[in-house]
Design a protein around this motif. Sequence first.
Motif, PDB file in Angstrom:
ATOM      1  N   MET A 288       0.829  -1.206   0.000  1.00  0.00           N
ATOM      2  CA  MET A 288       0.000   0.000   0.000  1.00  0.00           C
ATOM      3  C   MET A 288       0.866   1.259   0.000  1.00  0.00           C
ATOM      4  SD  MET A 288      -3.409  -0.527   0.187  1.00  0.00           S
ATOM      5  CE  MET A 288      -4.129   0.749   1.206  1.00  0.00           C
ATOM      6  N   ALA A 289       2.052   1.154   0.601  1.00  0.00           N
ATOM      7  CA  ALA A 289       2.924   2.327   0.724  1.00  0.00           C
ATOM      8  C   ALA A 289       4.173   2.225  -0.141  1.00  0.00           C
ATOM      9  CB  ALA A 289       3.337   2.507   2.188  1.00  0.00           C
ATOM     10  N   TRP A 290       4.618   1.013  -0.443  1.00  0.00           N
ATOM     11  CA  TRP A 290       5.888   0.825  -1.152  1.00  0.00           C
ATOM     12  C   TRP A 290       5.640   0.669  -2.648  1.00  0.00           C
ATOM     13  CZ3 TRP A 290       9.051  -4.281  -1.460  1.00  0.00           C
ATOM     14  CH2 TRP A 290      10.310  -4.021  -2.022  1.00  0.00           C
ATOM     15  N   LYS A 291       6.333   1.455  -3.434  1.00  0.00           N
ATOM     16  CA  LYS A 291       6.244   1.352  -4.890  1.00  0.00           C
ATOM     17  C   LYS A 291       7.641   1.138  -5.459  1.00  0.00           C
ATOM     18  CE  LYS A 291       2.171   4.341  -5.406  1.00  0.00           C
ATOM     19  NZ  LYS A 291       1.623   5.546  -6.083  1.00  0.00           N
ATOM     20  N   PRO A 292       8.117  -0.095  -5.440  1.00  0.00           N
ATOM     21  CA  PRO A 292       9.476  -0.334  -5.942  1.00  0.00           C
ATOM     22  C   PRO A 292       9.595   0.050  -7.412  1.00  0.00           C
ATOM     23  CG  PRO A 292       8.302  -2.399  -5.619  1.00  0.00           C
ATOM     24  CD  PRO A 292       7.460  -1.336  -5.005  1.00  0.00           C
ATOM     25  N   ARG A 293      10.731   0.632  -7.764  1.00  0.00           N
ATOM     26  CA  ARG A 293      10.926   1.096  -9.136  1.00  0.00           C
ATOM     27  C   ARG A 293      11.069  -0.089 -10.089  1.00  0.00           C
ATOM     28  NH1 ARG A 293      15.476   2.591 -12.249  1.00  0.00           N
ATOM     29  NH2 ARG A 293      14.960   4.114 -13.887  1.00  0.00           N
ATOM     30  N   ARG A 294      11.850  -1.083  -9.720  1.00  0.00           N
ATOM     31  CA  ARG A 294      12.041  -2.255 -10.569  1.00  0.00           C
ATOM     32  C   ARG A 294      11.016  -3.307 -10.182  1.00  0.00           C
ATOM     33  NH1 ARG A 294      16.393  -1.900 -13.845  1.00  0.00           N
ATOM     34  NH2 ARG A 294      17.973  -0.334 -13.290  1.00  0.00           N
ATOM     35  N   LEU A 295       9.881  -3.228 -10.834  1.00  0.00           N
ATOM     36  CA  LEU A 295       8.714  -4.024 -10.468  1.00  0.00           C
ATOM     37  C   LEU A 295       8.994  -5.519 -10.478  1.00  0.00           C
ATOM     38  CD1 LEU A 295       6.183  -2.009 -12.623  1.00  0.00           C
ATOM     39  CD2 LEU A 295       6.039  -2.235 -10.151  1.00  0.00           C
ATOM     40  N   LEU A 296       9.473  -6.028 -11.609  1.00  0.00           N
ATOM     41  CA  LEU A 296       9.600  -7.472 -11.770  1.00  0.00           C
ATOM     42  C   LEU A 296      10.822  -8.038 -11.063  1.00  0.00           C
ATOM     43  CD1 LEU A 296       8.458  -7.992 -15.470  1.00  0.00           C
ATOM     44  CD2 LEU A 296       7.142  -8.227 -13.355  1.00  0.00           C
ATOM     45  N   LEU A 297      11.880  -7.255 -10.933  1.00  0.00           N
ATOM     46  CA  LEU A 297      13.049  -7.735 -10.197  1.00  0.00           C
ATOM     47  C   LEU A 297      12.687  -7.978  -8.735  1.00  0.00           C
ATOM     48  CD1 LEU A 297      16.043  -8.403  -9.953  1.00  0.00           C
ATOM     49  CD2 LEU A 297      16.482  -5.946  -9.610  1.00  0.00           C
ATOM     50  N   VAL A 298      12.052  -6.991  -8.117  1.00  0.00           N
ATOM     51  CA  VAL A 298      11.627  -7.142  -6.724  1.00  0.00           C
ATOM     52  C   VAL A 298      10.628  -8.294  -6.599  1.00  0.00           C
ATOM     53  CG1 VAL A 298      10.356  -6.034  -4.843  1.00  0.00           C
ATOM     54  CG2 VAL A 298      12.082  -4.746  -6.110  1.00  0.00           C
ATOM     55  N   GLY A 299       9.670  -8.345  -7.529  1.00  0.00           N
ATOM     56  CA  GLY A 299       8.668  -9.395  -7.462  1.00  0.00           C
ATOM     57  C   GLY A 299       9.268 -10.784  -7.587  1.00  0.00           C
ATOM     58  N   THR A 342       0.435  -4.680 -11.306  1.00  0.00           N
ATOM     59  CA  THR A 342       0.762  -3.322 -11.729  1.00  0.00           C
ATOM     60  C   THR A 342       1.471  -3.336 -13.077  1.00  0.00           C
ATOM     61  OG1 THR A 342       0.974  -2.660  -9.398  1.00  0.00           O
ATOM     62  CG2 THR A 342       1.942  -1.209 -11.045  1.00  0.00           C
ATOM     63  N   THR A 343       2.366  -4.293 -13.278  1.00  0.00           N
ATOM     64  CA  THR A 343       3.063  -4.409 -14.560  1.00  0.00           C
ATOM     65  C   THR A 343       2.090  -4.741 -15.680  1.00  0.00           C
ATOM     66  OG1 THR A 343       5.056  -5.194 -13.416  1.00  0.00           O
ATOM     67  CG2 THR A 343       4.922  -5.593 -15.788  1.00  0.00           C
ATOM     68  N   MET A 344       1.187  -5.680 -15.444  1.00  0.00           N
ATOM     69  CA  MET A 344       0.188  -6.043 -16.454  1.00  0.00           C
ATOM     70  C   MET A 344      -0.661  -4.825 -16.809  1.00  0.00           C
ATOM     71  SD  MET A 344       0.082  -9.451 -17.306  1.00  0.00           S
ATOM     72  CE  MET A 344      -1.587 -10.105 -17.325  1.00  0.00           C
ATOM     73  N   HIS A 345      -1.106  -4.089 -15.793  1.00  0.00           N
ATOM     74  CA  HIS A 345      -1.931  -2.912 -16.026  1.00  0.00           C
ATOM     75  C   HIS A 345      -1.168  -1.852 -16.808  1.00  0.00           C
ATOM     76  CE1 HIS A 345      -3.509   1.093 -14.807  1.00  0.00           C
ATOM     77  NE2 HIS A 345      -4.649   0.516 -15.092  1.00  0.00           N
ATOM     78  N   GLN A 346       0.126  -1.738 -16.541  1.00  0.00           N
ATOM     79  CA  GLN A 346       0.959  -0.727 -17.190  1.00  0.00           C
ATOM     80  C   GLN A 346       1.266  -1.086 -18.635  1.00  0.00           C
ATOM     81  OE1 GLN A 346       4.387   0.964 -14.935  1.00  0.00           O
ATOM     82  NE2 GLN A 346       5.655   0.042 -16.541  1.00  0.00           N
ATOM     83  N   GLU A 347       1.413  -2.372 -18.950  1.00  0.00           N
ATOM     84  CA  GLU A 347       1.952  -2.785 -20.235  1.00  0.00           C
ATOM     85  C   GLU A 347       0.934  -3.360 -21.218  1.00  0.00           C
ATOM     86  OE1 GLU A 347       5.161  -2.298 -21.087  1.00  0.00           O
ATOM     87  OE2 GLU A 347       5.475  -1.333 -19.133  1.00  0.00           O
TER      88      GLU A 347
END
Length: 450
Positions: A288-299, A342-347
């Motif tokens: 809810m608060a954290w928005k990592p820049r490298r979405l898929l690496l962190v995931g 979030t990645t799916m929604h973005q891409e």
Amino acid sequence: MSSPFAAPPGSPVRRRRPSWAGRNYTLLTSAAVVTNLGSHGATIAAAFAVLEAGGSGGDVGLVAAARTLPLVLFLLIGGAIADRLPRHRVMVAANTLNCVSQAGFAVLVLAGDPQLWQMMLLTALCGTGTAFFNPAAEGMLLSTVSGEHANRAFALFRMAMNGAGIGGAALGGAMIAVMGPGWVLAVDAAAFAIAGALRAFLDVSHVNDRAPGGGLLADLREGWVEVRTRPWLWSIVLQFSVVVAVVGAADAVYGPLVARDHLGGPAPWGLALAFFGVGTIAGAFLMMAWKPRRLLLVGTLCVFPLALPSAGLAVPLPVWGLCVVMFVSGAAIEVFGVNWMTTMHQEIPEEKFSRVSAYDWFGSVSMLPLATTLAGPAESAFGRSTALWGSAALVVLVTALVLLVPDVRRMTRAPHTKTTTPTFPTPTPSTPTPSSPTPSSPTNSSPAGV
């Protein structure tokens, strides 16, 4: 154009929910909560219904495979249909089939002496409904999201959905111990009926008609192009085809057996699954608060802990130890899940959400029927502990391989998540799972996204 849900000019505005959480988002979230309350207990109930009928670990695997095989057969068709027809109608029809099949399963168990083929048939009908429901549900949720609140909206949705799983798993395990699995299956049937009714109230008055396509096969080809031209997408789907298979087999087959032989029965296993749910809430709360820049690496890094439950069952750990590893794996996979959505929604383009989601689900569950079917024979051939250690090793191996894909390491969050035209109207700036999805997680046989 003013929102149809806006308050009259000059009237006081009472905020009972965030401005981005519109009516449809609220209905979708409420329905997911109700469904998860029933389904988490029903998953345990199905396994113990087989065992109480005199079945073996192999029989438990066959019933689990009967649920997932229709997913493999019908998911792609379900995705194409969900991008052609109003998604809420597909969801309600699927919920109706789920309700009928689970009610029949409950009656069969409560009447006594259920046959293996009967349980497999009813479970397969429930799996068929799920095959049509999942792509429509994920497409529905993604299409109601836009703007900078997407990460928070996905996290809140998954938090509510998985929070319901805590109560469902714990209550289901306790109810099985006291009342037997039949009543838990009946509760699941009622939950599907309530959830279907909620989804029938979705506001679709402003939905634009979808442009006619070139046919079912053409629609599927378009969805496939979206998948194969994105290495980050197909590589993670392949990864989860293994992860979902081995983790799903461990939880559906070996978990109940370990609980029966070493933990004292269904209630401790239900408690362990509930701790997984607590972990998912903690992970969603973090997102809810954290928005990592490298979405898929962190995931992707957060997929490694999914090896822990299989390892814990292999030892086997005492109940408290198993609860700890389930909590950690639940928190980690939730971080992955929110970043994936979030990645799916973005891409991915909105009009192709359901088809791409269907390929995601299809790839993720394609090996699950085989894994659950072979779980019993693998136990006989190698021993339960060896099979579980092998499952843990496979999770680590395929996750390490995905990190070799450049797009997975380099994918970054857009400054603001792309704005889509919502399929369903939401008040003020629009924004609102499987995988998973649908939430959910590989522990519940969901795809990479839910």
